[in-house]
Scaffold this active site. Sequence first.
Site, PDB file in Angstrom:
ATOM      1  N   ALA A 105       5.539   2.134   2.190  1.00  0.00           N
ATOM      2  CA  ALA A 105       6.723   2.527   1.422  1.00  0.00           C
ATOM      3  C   ALA A 105       8.011   2.166   2.149  1.00  0.00           C
ATOM      4  O   ALA A 105       9.010   1.814   1.513  1.00  0.00           O
ATOM      5  CB  ALA A 105       6.674   4.026   1.133  1.00  0.00           C
ATOM      6  N   ALA A 164       7.077   1.724  15.122  1.00  0.00           N
ATOM      7  CA  ALA A 164       6.469   1.916  16.440  1.00  0.00           C
ATOM      8  C   ALA A 164       5.552   0.773  16.839  1.00  0.00           C
ATOM      9  O   ALA A 164       5.389   0.487  18.030  1.00  0.00           O
ATOM     10  CB  ALA A 164       5.694   3.233  16.473  1.00  0.00           C
ATOM     11  N   VAL A 220       1.685  -0.933  13.071  1.00  0.00           N
ATOM     12  CA  VAL A 220       2.043  -2.348  13.004  1.00  0.00           C
ATOM     13  C   VAL A 220       3.021  -2.482  11.844  1.00  0.00           C
ATOM     14  O   VAL A 220       3.009  -1.647  10.923  1.00  0.00           O
ATOM     15  CB  VAL A 220       0.781  -3.219  12.779  1.00  0.00           C
ATOM     16  CG1 VAL A 220       0.084  -2.870  11.474  1.00  0.00           C
ATOM     17  CG2 VAL A 220       1.102  -4.703  12.838  1.00  0.00           C
ATOM     18  N   THR A 271      -0.296   0.938   7.198  1.00  0.00           N
ATOM     19  CA  THR A 271      -1.692   0.937   6.767  1.00  0.00           C
ATOM     20  C   THR A 271      -1.968  -0.151   5.740  1.00  0.00           C
ATOM     21  O   THR A 271      -3.120  -0.555   5.555  1.00  0.00           O
ATOM     22  CB  THR A 271      -2.072   2.330   6.245  1.00  0.00           C
ATOM     23  OG1 THR A 271      -1.834   3.296   7.289  1.00  0.00           O
ATOM     24  CG2 THR A 271      -3.540   2.409   5.861  1.00  0.00           C
ATOM     25  N   ASN A 289      -5.746  -1.672   5.679  1.00  0.00           N
ATOM     26  CA  ASN A 289      -6.672  -1.174   4.659  1.00  0.00           C
ATOM     27  C   ASN A 289      -7.595  -2.276   4.147  1.00  0.00           C
ATOM     28  O   ASN A 289      -7.550  -3.407   4.604  1.00  0.00           O
ATOM     29  CB  ASN A 289      -5.896  -0.501   3.514  1.00  0.00           C
ATOM     30  CG  ASN A 289      -5.007  -1.473   2.755  1.00  0.00           C
ATOM     31  OD1 ASN A 289      -5.215  -2.683   2.749  1.00  0.00           O
ATOM     32  ND2 ASN A 289      -3.989  -0.953   2.093  1.00  0.00           N
ATOM     33  N   VAL A 341      10.399   6.567  17.089  1.00  0.00           N
ATOM     34  CA  VAL A 341      11.348   7.648  16.820  1.00  0.00           C
ATOM     35  C   VAL A 341      10.787   8.941  17.396  1.00  0.00           C
ATOM     36  O   VAL A 341       9.627   9.287  17.173  1.00  0.00           O
ATOM     37  CB  VAL A 341      11.615   7.791  15.312  1.00  0.00           C
ATOM     38  CG1 VAL A 341      12.468   9.027  15.029  1.00  0.00           C
ATOM     39  CG2 VAL A 341      12.299   6.545  14.771  1.00  0.00           C
ATOM     40  N   HIS A 361      -7.696   8.557   3.254  1.00  0.00           N
ATOM     41  CA  HIS A 361      -6.679   8.698   2.210  1.00  0.00           C
ATOM     42  C   HIS A 361      -5.963  10.050   2.289  1.00  0.00           C
ATOM     43  O   HIS A 361      -5.916  10.792   1.308  1.00  0.00           O
ATOM     44  CB  HIS A 361      -7.316   8.551   0.825  1.00  0.00           C
ATOM     45  CG  HIS A 361      -7.920   7.222   0.548  1.00  0.00           C
ATOM     46  ND1 HIS A 361      -8.832   7.016  -0.478  1.00  0.00           N
ATOM     47  CD2 HIS A 361      -7.758   6.012   1.140  1.00  0.00           C
ATOM     48  CE1 HIS A 361      -9.200   5.748  -0.488  1.00  0.00           C
ATOM     49  NE2 HIS A 361      -8.559   5.118   0.496  1.00  0.00           N
ATOM     50  N   ALA A 367       2.984   8.820   1.328  1.00  0.00           N
ATOM     51  CA  ALA A 367       1.898   9.578   0.684  1.00  0.00           C
ATOM     52  C   ALA A 367       2.007  11.073   0.919  1.00  0.00           C
ATOM     53  O   ALA A 367       1.400  11.861   0.191  1.00  0.00           O
ATOM     54  CB  ALA A 367       0.550   9.074   1.199  1.00  0.00           C
ATOM     55  N   HIS A 407      -7.813   4.687  -5.017  1.00  0.00           N
ATOM     56  CA  HIS A 407      -7.311   4.327  -3.697  1.00  0.00           C
ATOM     57  C   HIS A 407      -5.785   4.385  -3.780  1.00  0.00           C
ATOM     58  O   HIS A 407      -5.197   3.896  -4.748  1.00  0.00           O
ATOM     59  CB  HIS A 407      -7.791   2.930  -3.320  1.00  0.00           C
ATOM     60  CG  HIS A 407      -9.276   2.854  -3.152  1.00  0.00           C
ATOM     61  ND1 HIS A 407      -9.882   2.583  -1.952  1.00  0.00           N
ATOM     62  CD2 HIS A 407     -10.296   3.026  -4.050  1.00  0.00           C
ATOM     63  CE1 HIS A 407     -11.197   2.598  -2.095  1.00  0.00           C
ATOM     64  NE2 HIS A 407     -11.472   2.864  -3.362  1.00  0.00           N
ATOM     65  N   GLN A 417      -3.162   2.937  -2.301  1.00  0.00           N
ATOM     66  CA  GLN A 417      -2.232   1.879  -1.910  1.00  0.00           C
ATOM     67  C   GLN A 417      -1.185   1.585  -2.981  1.00  0.00           C
ATOM     68  O   GLN A 417       0.026   1.599  -2.705  1.00  0.00           O
ATOM     69  CB  GLN A 417      -2.997   0.593  -1.557  1.00  0.00           C
ATOM     70  CG  GLN A 417      -2.058  -0.543  -1.207  1.00  0.00           C
ATOM     71  CD  GLN A 417      -2.733  -1.865  -0.898  1.00  0.00           C
ATOM     72  OE1 GLN A 417      -2.181  -2.696  -0.194  1.00  0.00           O
ATOM     73  NE2 GLN A 417      -3.930  -2.088  -1.415  1.00  0.00           N
TER      74      GLN A 417
END
Length: 621
Positions: free
Chosen positions: A29, A50, A98, A102, A106, A247, A554, A589, A599, A601
């Site tokens: 998001a 991060a 990364v 996710t 995923n 952060v 999830h 989420a 799912h 995503q």
Amino acid sequence: MTIPHIPSITPSAFSALKFDYLIIGGGTAGLVLAARLSTHSTITVGVIEAGPMTFNDPIITVPGRFGESLGGRYDWQFETTPQPGLNGRALKWPRGKVLGGTSALNFMTWTRGNKEDYDAWKELGNEGWGWDDLLPYFKKTETLHQSTPEHQAQHQSHFDAEHHGTEGPITSIYSKEYSVPHQHWHATLNSLGLETNKSHFSGSNLGAFTTLTSVDPTTRTRVSAATAYYLPSAERENLHVLTEATVQVILLETKNDEYVATGVGYACNGEKFMAKVSHEVILCAGSVQSPQLLELSGIGRPEILEAAGIPVKVANPNVGKNLQDHMMTAMVYELDSTLIGPAELRTNPILAEAAEKAYKTSQSGMYAMLPCALSYASLSQVIPSPTLSSILSHLPPAETNRDQVLEKQFVDGKKRGQIEYIFDIGNWSPYFQREEGKVYGTMLMMLQLPLSKGCIHIPPKDHAPRPTEINNNPVINPKYFQGSGGALDFAIMTHAQRFADKICSTKPLSTLIRKRVFPLEAKEASPFDPVAHPVTGEEDFTDWVRNYTTTDWHPIGTCAMGGYTGDRAGVVDSRLRVYGVKGLRIADASIMPLHICAHPQATIYAIGEKAASMILEDRLK
């Protein structure tokens, strides 16, 4: 993939900028928000992530290598507390560390929940979050690449174009080819009463279908928030992304007797920095770390904060509560030895080389394939009526509005996809050890609407001289099979497990299967083996479900929208603003008040799209 010039920035230069919006977390998001807000040249956007930035690591980009990144450098490698409902087992909880979050880790499954899933959010008083409200954002996210009539006939790759997007950043496609078990999936499920759903994106995904995937149609590489939203925006002068920076706290100041988010404190390369913001901080750190950062910043349940040595600024006992997760079991079967699966590629250099060549030269073969044989079933379709009536008679009394709305989905005969089934080649169980030279397939079963609810909180400082910090992992306690609804979750999964085994015992899928190896078939289990007991003519999976249920990765709900009850039950309002703080929103989420039968995503992308739209609307007021 063509990589544009990506500007680099130092922490000092980043902190010297004047941001309108500062996004914590460059994940699914977060990068949607970054891309959409920065389309306005007068808005300066910063993102702090991060994890590293990478676009060419094959364990991320190559579809057929799904799962290889779990537990590695791109994973936060969280773990739950020991779970009494799972006989004391602690579970690993992968989360993306990364750029892309996710969405870069995923399994690229592209599904959408049901109309009732999102209408339940609206029924709770979250205006603008029903199915009809969210559909434009689902479509805005996506570009559907339609399958040909020939492909549809061969692989059941059906779609209803009216309910898909045509200009969104995420390309959704059907695979070129599928595993042999997939070719038998629809006929097998159809014979068991689960019809093929030819329009599974239109508000009901009940039945069997071939799922879409978030994969580039030309290169057959993973499409993530990093590739779809960030890369096309990377050269904008008003968008600044700082990676490998963590952060530590959201900066809150008092203005006119109320708290206002004015920036963040973060660490990078062993040094500490601050970044300031003039409009809003947007928290997109996910269901684990969004509540963690709120608590570290003084927003949360007073007892939790005080035990961690954090001064209480905004008391809200709902931060970190309402954790819901899809629970999963994985039955393993020995298959016909002529089949080839992912494990064979990883252990046989000749097969791996052939697969690599097919992928590089024609974007085909095993490395281009994903597990796409799905089915969602209602409880009444997989559990005999007398048994189901008995189970549902033990629904616990609803304690909250959320409980009342959720329990409406469990009325006997309700056609909702409470159980998901997936089958494909490979050993997906973390508890079964494969034998060399044998080929395996796995039947996954996932509970979609759990009644069990857990929590995520920062740990106490344990008498240390310093308060709890971001490097102290949060305490993740999903409370699987616990609480007032835990027994019902367990009963449903135990009985739905029989249907999972029934699928694998039904032709034509059963023609590929030699035998079940985990749990052992009842006739092969020893009297002392807890994984299989014949009971009244039907196999009893009670002990096996207790001993081997795991997460489907999830988690949702830990900073949920409050709806009609506001901050008495929630953390954010329907415009995703944190109660009690100006200039602070959450978009990930964690804001979902109830789980969905899908799912998540595609839903998280839609949350990012809707959040961006609301922020721009509010800016223009």
